[in-house]
Design an enzyme around this catalytic site. Sequence first.
Site, PDB file in Angstrom:
ATOM      1  N   SER A 142      10.042  -5.584   5.641  1.00  0.00           N
ATOM      2  CA  SER A 142      10.222  -4.190   6.064  1.00  0.00           C
ATOM      3  C   SER A 142      11.614  -4.111   6.654  1.00  0.00           C
ATOM      4  CB  SER A 142       9.192  -3.845   7.138  1.00  0.00           C
ATOM      5  OG  SER A 142       9.542  -2.649   7.801  1.00  0.00           O
ATOM      6  N   TYR A 155       4.134  -5.860  14.677  1.00  0.00           N
ATOM      7  CA  TYR A 155       4.646  -5.619  13.325  1.00  0.00           C
ATOM      8  C   TYR A 155       6.095  -6.114  13.203  1.00  0.00           C
ATOM      9  CZ  TYR A 155       5.335  -2.877   8.986  1.00  0.00           C
ATOM     10  OH  TYR A 155       5.589  -2.480   7.691  1.00  0.00           O
TER      11      TYR A 155
HETATM   12  P1  NAD Z   1      -1.375   0.251   2.300  1.00  0.00           P
HETATM   13  O1  NAD Z   1      -2.220   0.450   3.518  1.00  0.00           O
HETATM   14  O2  NAD Z   1      -1.318   1.313   1.262  1.00  0.00           O
HETATM   15  O3  NAD Z   1      -1.728  -1.102   1.566  1.00  0.00           O
HETATM   16  C1  NAD Z   1      -2.035  -2.263   2.252  1.00  0.00           C
HETATM   17  C2  NAD Z   1      -2.824  -3.145   1.339  1.00  0.00           C
HETATM   18  O4  NAD Z   1      -3.185  -4.316   2.065  1.00  0.00           O
HETATM   19  C3  NAD Z   1      -4.135  -2.511   0.861  1.00  0.00           C
HETATM   20  O5  NAD Z   1      -4.400  -2.926  -0.467  1.00  0.00           O
HETATM   21  C4  NAD Z   1      -5.159  -3.086   1.824  1.00  0.00           C
HETATM   22  O6  NAD Z   1      -6.474  -3.120   1.280  1.00  0.00           O
HETATM   23  C5  NAD Z   1      -4.591  -4.484   1.978  1.00  0.00           C
HETATM   24  N1  NAD Z   1      -5.069  -5.175   3.152  1.00  0.00           N
HETATM   25  C6  NAD Z   1      -5.072  -4.777   4.445  1.00  0.00           C
HETATM   26  N2  NAD Z   1      -5.645  -5.720   5.212  1.00  0.00           N
HETATM   27  C7  NAD Z   1      -6.002  -6.734   4.394  1.00  0.00           C
HETATM   28  C8  NAD Z   1      -6.628  -7.987   4.569  1.00  0.00           C
HETATM   29  N3  NAD Z   1      -7.031  -8.422   5.773  1.00  0.00           N
HETATM   30  N4  NAD Z   1      -6.852  -8.753   3.482  1.00  0.00           N
HETATM   31  C9  NAD Z   1      -6.496  -8.347   2.247  1.00  0.00           C
HETATM   32  N5  NAD Z   1      -5.884  -7.172   2.018  1.00  0.00           N
HETATM   33  C10 NAD Z   1      -5.647  -6.384   3.077  1.00  0.00           C
HETATM   34  O7  NAD Z   1       0.079  -0.077   2.913  1.00  0.00           O
HETATM   35  P2  NAD Z   1       1.514  -0.185   2.243  1.00  0.00           P
HETATM   36  O8  NAD Z   1       2.372   0.810   2.959  1.00  0.00           O
HETATM   37  O9  NAD Z   1       1.458  -0.180   0.769  1.00  0.00           O
HETATM   38  O10 NAD Z   1       1.951  -1.613   2.790  1.00  0.00           O
HETATM   39  C11 NAD Z   1       2.150  -2.728   1.972  1.00  0.00           C
HETATM   40  C12 NAD Z   1       3.181  -3.628   2.605  1.00  0.00           C
HETATM   41  O11 NAD Z   1       4.427  -2.933   2.702  1.00  0.00           O
HETATM   42  C13 NAD Z   1       2.823  -4.059   4.038  1.00  0.00           C
HETATM   43  O12 NAD Z   1       3.177  -5.408   4.221  1.00  0.00           O
HETATM   44  C14 NAD Z   1       3.687  -3.157   4.886  1.00  0.00           C
HETATM   45  O13 NAD Z   1       3.969  -3.719   6.123  1.00  0.00           O
HETATM   46  C15 NAD Z   1       4.918  -3.049   4.004  1.00  0.00           C
HETATM   47  N6  NAD Z   1       5.779  -1.909   4.318  1.00  0.00           N
HETATM   48  C16 NAD Z   1       5.321  -0.623   4.220  1.00  0.00           C
HETATM   49  C17 NAD Z   1       6.184   0.410   4.516  1.00  0.00           C
HETATM   50  C18 NAD Z   1       5.776   1.844   4.402  1.00  0.00           C
HETATM   51  O14 NAD Z   1       6.551   2.717   4.822  1.00  0.00           O
HETATM   52  N7  NAD Z   1       4.631   2.170   3.850  1.00  0.00           N
HETATM   53  C19 NAD Z   1       7.492   0.154   4.915  1.00  0.00           C
HETATM   54  C20 NAD Z   1       7.910  -1.166   5.017  1.00  0.00           C
HETATM   55  C21 NAD Z   1       7.054  -2.189   4.700  1.00  0.00           C
END
Ligand code: NAD
Length: 260
Positions: A142, A155
């Site tokens: 991130s 985080y």
């Molecule tokens: P999201 O909530 O849409 O997806 C998260 C995924 O992780 C889902 O498939 C969920 O089921 C899975 N998950 C959660 N806990 C779990 C567990 N214990 N075991 C297995 N699977 C699990 O979120 P996202 O925004 O797509 O995030 C994905 C990645 O991107 C994360 O690492 C997040 O930190 C990172 N990220 C997101 C953003 C943003 O703005 N959305 C920005 C920077 C980084």
Amino acid sequence: MLKGKTALVTGSTSGIGLGIAKALAAQGANIVLNGFGDAEGPKGEIAALGVKVAYHGADMSKPAEIEAMMTFAAAQFGQVDILVNNAGIQHVARIENFPVERWDAVLAINLSSAFHATRLALPAMQAANGGKGWGRIINVASVHGLVGSAEKSAYVAAKHGIVGLTKVTALENATTGVTCNAICPGWVLTPLVQKQVDARAAAGAISNQLATQQLLGEKEPSMQFTTPEELGALAVFFCSPAGNNVRGVAWNMDGGWAAQ
Ligand code: NAD
């Protein structure tokens, strides 16, 4: 380009993980999905791209389940060539109020899970290509792997940690065909961020649209969300021959967030 390869993407039942899985599938890679919630919809979307798809519901906070998932992936498709450590959760609170159980969960899912999946994936990657090695490990960090924000201690700590893990994984494999890099998104409108928009709208008694504008305006100069499709294209680049010597980078797609 990736025909015959297998990609395992953790946390790929929604959001960024699903976007990356689709981008890799569009290049011909077979896909192992993981995550909670509905798996049938995502499985269908991947299968429609003409590749093989499997799903394992390992809880990424549990090392034994991660091990079972890696064994399952190898049994399904021979081995994992591309590992995308993407599963992640968020919790927002000041440090003095941060629930200890949430701290442990964020660290386990956002950081330790990547260590476990990586240690289990590496031996087969190192042995591939007649012992010269071939593999791609992509850690979804991130912009919070590079800069901090208040109320996101667990985080930010986990994401800085995964940027460090990325560098060490890259260095330990630098003379092989196994690369490791991190992707550092700014805001992406996924369920994880929608929750933060909703909380902001409720707290300020403002519309969802205004809450979204405020969220972007505070941090992201482009005033635009990065999309899962854009992040998927970056993952494809890391997997391409042009990415052969890209090792240990933390690559922002953050609308200028960290440039400030
Ligand atoms: P999201 O909530 O849409 O997806 C998260 C995924 O992780 C889902 O498939 C969920 O089921 C899975 N998950 C959660 N806990 C779990 C567990 N214990 N075991 C297995 N699977 C699990 O979120 P996202 O925004 O797509 O995030 C994905 C990645 O991107 C994360 O690492 C997040 O930190 C990172 N990220 C997101 C953003 C943003 O703005 N959305 C920005 C920077 C980084």
